[in-house]
Design a protein around this motif. Structure first.
Motif, PDB file in Angstrom:
ATOM      1  N   UNK A 569      -6.476  -0.369  -5.196  1.00 14.71           N
ATOM      2  CA  UNK A 569      -5.183   0.103  -5.029  1.00 14.71           C
ATOM      3  C   UNK A 569      -5.385   1.145  -3.879  1.00 14.71           C
ATOM      4  N   UNK A 570      -6.638   1.384  -3.080  1.00 20.08           N
ATOM      5  CA  UNK A 570      -6.637   2.424  -2.261  1.00 20.08           C
ATOM      6  C   UNK A 570      -6.158   1.257  -0.436  1.00 20.08           C
ATOM      7  N   UNK A 571      -6.301   0.286  -0.935  1.00 15.60           N
ATOM      8  CA  UNK A 571      -6.445  -1.321  -0.369  1.00 15.60           C
ATOM      9  C   UNK A 571      -4.638  -1.648  -0.331  1.00 15.60           C
ATOM     10  N   UNK A 572      -4.118  -1.333  -1.630  1.00 12.19           N
ATOM     11  CA  UNK A 572      -3.229  -1.420  -1.860  1.00 12.19           C
ATOM     12  C   UNK A 572      -1.801  -0.454  -0.664  1.00 12.19           C
ATOM     13  N   UNK A 573      -2.614   1.016  -1.124  1.00 10.78           N
ATOM     14  CA  UNK A 573      -1.687   2.095  -0.479  1.00 10.78           C
ATOM     15  C   UNK A 573      -1.619   2.336   0.307  1.00 10.78           C
ATOM     16  N   UNK A 574      -3.388   0.968   1.367  1.00 13.69           N
ATOM     17  CA  UNK A 574      -3.147   1.376   2.678  1.00 13.69           C
ATOM     18  C   UNK A 574      -1.866   1.164   3.533  1.00 13.69           C
ATOM     19  N   UNK A 575      -1.256  -0.590   2.810  1.00 10.07           N
ATOM     20  CA  UNK A 575      -0.429  -0.956   3.697  1.00 10.07           C
ATOM     21  C   UNK A 575       0.823   0.238   3.595  1.00 10.07           C
TER      22      UNK A 575
END
Length: 730
Positions: A569-575
């Motif tokens: 989810x951290x990678x998801x939010x990063x986008x």
């Protein structure tokens, strides 16, 4: 099965029956008295003289009757409100007519809204509940301005507005007040036209293009006012700081964990000038102390457990010779093998300016970076992303400061350097981290006691999941105590730790070499200048749906922003943080509808969407389809029969609401359902896909097949049986 309760809250059926009775009574009254037949322009023009005479003879009664009919017509959402508004002007004049029409239209619109809320809202929520969340949040945020705009533009049918708003959580008082204000301009136009009734030839002649254009501009007024207010608030917010004329960077990212790395990667990919600042180690918690080392430990632990239970595979079981230091050396080696993926060298090659040091906000556009040698560099950027991660929480237990407390961050070095080859541990916390580490260390031969304050393990999952996980932990030697309260911690007599805890009533004394706290994590907030800028925080940094903080050009992502604390989810939010920060004012709200999660116990626990407990709590109607892993060929031959696949669907439909899997490799099995939910593919599509035999993934197909079997068209099957009997000549 279907979920009970909130689908029909107490008193709801009675209210619905009462609402239906009122609707029928109103319709009968309107048509039986012949009032509704008068609601066209020709009838109104023909009866104008009689209506005027009635008004002069009985001014109060005629006014009351007019308002009552207006409320009935608009409350029942019947056509005719326009003619009634003209009648208000024709019979009562401009001033009194406007007053009566405004009263009647507001009362009627509110009644229509209330009827829609009573009769339609629950069925709509059952059918589209998963999509209403963002809409309801938008109504709570901008509902009054939106409603006012719709009311000011009479091109949008007011009947439709009444019904739609009844499906939202807007308070009736706000609806009534905003409706009265918003409908007033159109009311004045129509009532004034009614005073000239004799000259009207059709209702269409009331709304000229110029008048419609004027109304449209009037409808934009709330949004124009809102935009101006927003600009004014931003001016006040940024006024204390001087905005740089030229920026050093397009983006500065603080923190090189999962969120920060992906944000910087995306920025470099689109050729933005980006600086990434990390104060400790590249890769953050996931690489250095979290996901990577824990999964390396778990893989060794599972092999040890397989050797201990080798009789399941037709082999002679044996106690594995575990050298904990060698296991931890392997863990370090695996971390080192993955580290180049997150290294300074790799990101520099990608075009990212990587700085090692402490980053601190000194203005909404400027970051001061203090290096290890004490030197400070100040850089400016149009946008800043806070990806500062999270740290383990140490509970406020009396005496806990008097002992060494291990966490998921400090566990690795402490165990590697411990004088005992197999130190004993007391683990506080029965969530994912506590359960994973407790089981893995027990499988490696350590004596582990787990204390959980909640009544069950993994309290965010269904009770049966927590019960099964407890069973497998105890099978591997973990002593589990749930529903207990830690009263005190103190040093042990031999240099270890003593924990006093109330377990099932009486206080017991537990002694161990080490105390491991795994009770949760909270965002790292200190030392980054958030307080100086007044950026609101709690356990995480407060953000908008677009990940913006108090300052729209400063974003937060990953564990620092929450609400999830997963690497994916951290990678998801990063986008979203990268795209919103680089391409503002084009912004996207984070899509958090389909978030998978996996707890890496043995067997694993994986879930996406609603659990059964959550569905009941939220009043979402559902059916449960379940497939036991013990029925799957591959699970049988692998001696991996423990677990199940549980799918929640909309009653009578194959649309997936949530999936819980407890099984070996459950995290891998879940991916198919994540894809299906993301792209609205039902269980029929899952069953229709070819799954290789024999694989664990067939469990997904068989779960879909179980749903299909439960919903087989029995009448059609009966007809087919008769058809085949006839074909046999019977």
């Amino acid at each position: 099965m279907s979920s009970p309760a909130q689908e029909n809250p107490p008193g709801a059926p009675v209210r619905r029956l009462l609402a239906i009775a009122l609707v029928l009574t109103g319709v009968i009254l309107l048509f039986s008295q012949g009032w509704y037949r008068q609601l066209d322009l020709a009838a109104l023009q023909a009866s104008r003289a009689q209506l005027l005479a009635w008004r002069q003879a009985a001014p109060l009664a005629s006014a009351a009757a007019f308002v009552a009919v207006y409320v009935l017509v608009t409350g029942l959402s019947l056509p005719g409100a326009t003619v009634l508004t003209l009648a208000g002007g024709a019979v009562f004049g401009l001033l009194q007519g406007t007053l009566l029409v405004s009263l009647g239209s507001t009362l009627g619109a509110t009644a229509a809204c209330l009827l829609a809320r009573t009769l339609l809202r629950e069925p709509v929520r059952r059918r589209f509940g998963h999509r209403l969340g963002p809409i309801e949040a938008g109504v709570r945020r901008d509902g009054t301005a939106y409603l006012l705009s719709l009311r000011l533009v009479p091109v949008v049918p007011f009947v439709l507005v009444n019904l739609l708003m009844g499906l939202t959580p807007m308070p009736l008082r706000s609806f009534a007040v905003v409706s009265q204000l918003g409908m007033l301009p159109a009311t004045l136009v129509y009532v004034n036209a009614g005073t000239q009734l004799a000259q009207l030839t059709s209702l269409r002649s009331l709304l000229s293009p110029a008048l419609l254009g004027s109304f449209a501009l009037l409808g934009l007024l709330p949004w124009i006012v809102k935009l101006l207010l927003s600009r004014w608030r931003l001016w006040r917010l940024y006024r204390p700081w001087s905005r740089p004329r030229v920026f050093d960077r397009n983006l500065i990212v603080i923190g090189a964990g999962a969120a920060g790395l992906v944000t910087a990667y995306i920025a470099a990919t689109v050729r933005a000038k980006v600086t990434l600042v990390e104060r400790q180690r590249m890769g953050g918690d996931c690489l250095n102390t979290g996901c990577v080392p824990s999964k390396a430990l778990i893989s060794s632990a599972r092999l040890a457990a397989r050797l201990r239970h080798a009789d399941r595979y037709g082999l002679t079981p044996q106690e594995p010779q575990v050298d904990l230091r060698r296991v931890l050396e392997r863990v370090r080696a695996k971390v080192a093998a993955v580290a180049p993926h997150d290294s300074v060298e790799r990101y520099t090659a990608l075009g990212v300016d990587v700085r090692l040091g402490q980053a601190r906000l000194i203005s909404p556009w400027e970051v001061a970076i203090t290096a290890a040698d004490g030197s400070e560099t100040v850089l400016s950027a149009r946008a800043i992303v806070l990806a500062t991660g999270a740290a383990p929480v140490i509970p406020a237990v009396p005496g806990i400061a008097s002992v060494r407390v291990l966490t998921s961050e400090t566990l690795w070095d402490a165990l590697a350097e411990h004088p005992s080859p197999r130190p004993s541990l007391v683990v506080l916390g029965g969530g994912p981290i506590g359960c994973e580490l407790a089981q893995a260390l027990a499988q490696l031969g350590l004596t582990v006691t787990l204390l959980q304050r909640n009544a069950r393990l993994l309290p965010r999952e269904d009770p049966e999941v927590g019960a099964l996980v407890r069973e497998v932990l105890e099978r591997d030697g973990v002593r589990v105590h749930t529903g207990c309260r830690v009263e005190r911690v103190e040093p042990g007599p031999a240099g270890g730790v003593r924990v006093l805890a109330a377990v099932d009533g009486p206080t017991v004394c537990l002694e161990a070499d080490e105390l491991l706290c795994a009770v949760g994590r909270q965002a790292r907030l200190e030392g980054h200048g958030l307080e100086a800028l007044g950026i609101p925080t709690g356990r995480t940094i407060t953000t908008s749906p677009h990940l913006q903080t108090l300052f729209p050009n400063i974003y937060a992502a990953g564990d620092a922003a929450g609400p999830w604390q997963f690497t994916h989810t951290a990678a998801h939010q990063a986008w979203y943080a990268a795209v919103n920060g680089l391409f503002d004012p084009v912004r996207f709200a984070v899509d958090g509808r389909v978030i998978p999660r996996t707890t890496f116990t043995d067997p694993e626990v994986a879930r996406v969407g609603l659990s059964e407990s959550e569905a009941v709590a939220q009043g979402v109607a559902f059916e449960v389809t379940r497939f036991e892993m013990a029925e799957l060929d591959r699970a049988i031959v692998e001696s991996a029969e423990t677990g199940f696949v549980k799918v929640l669907t909309v009653p009578g439909k194959d649309r997936i609401l949530g999936v819980t899997i407890v099984a070996e490799q459950a995290g891998e099995l879940l991916a198919e359902f994540v894809l299906a939910m993301k792209w609205n593919l039902g269980l029929g599509k899952v069953m229709g896909a070819i799954h290789a035999y024999p694989t664990l993934a067939e469990a997904n197909k068989y779960a879909a097949g179980a749903w299909k079997k439960a919903h087989a068209p029995q009448r059609t099957l009966a007809l087919l049986e008769r058809f085949h009997t006839w074909r046999r000549g019977g």
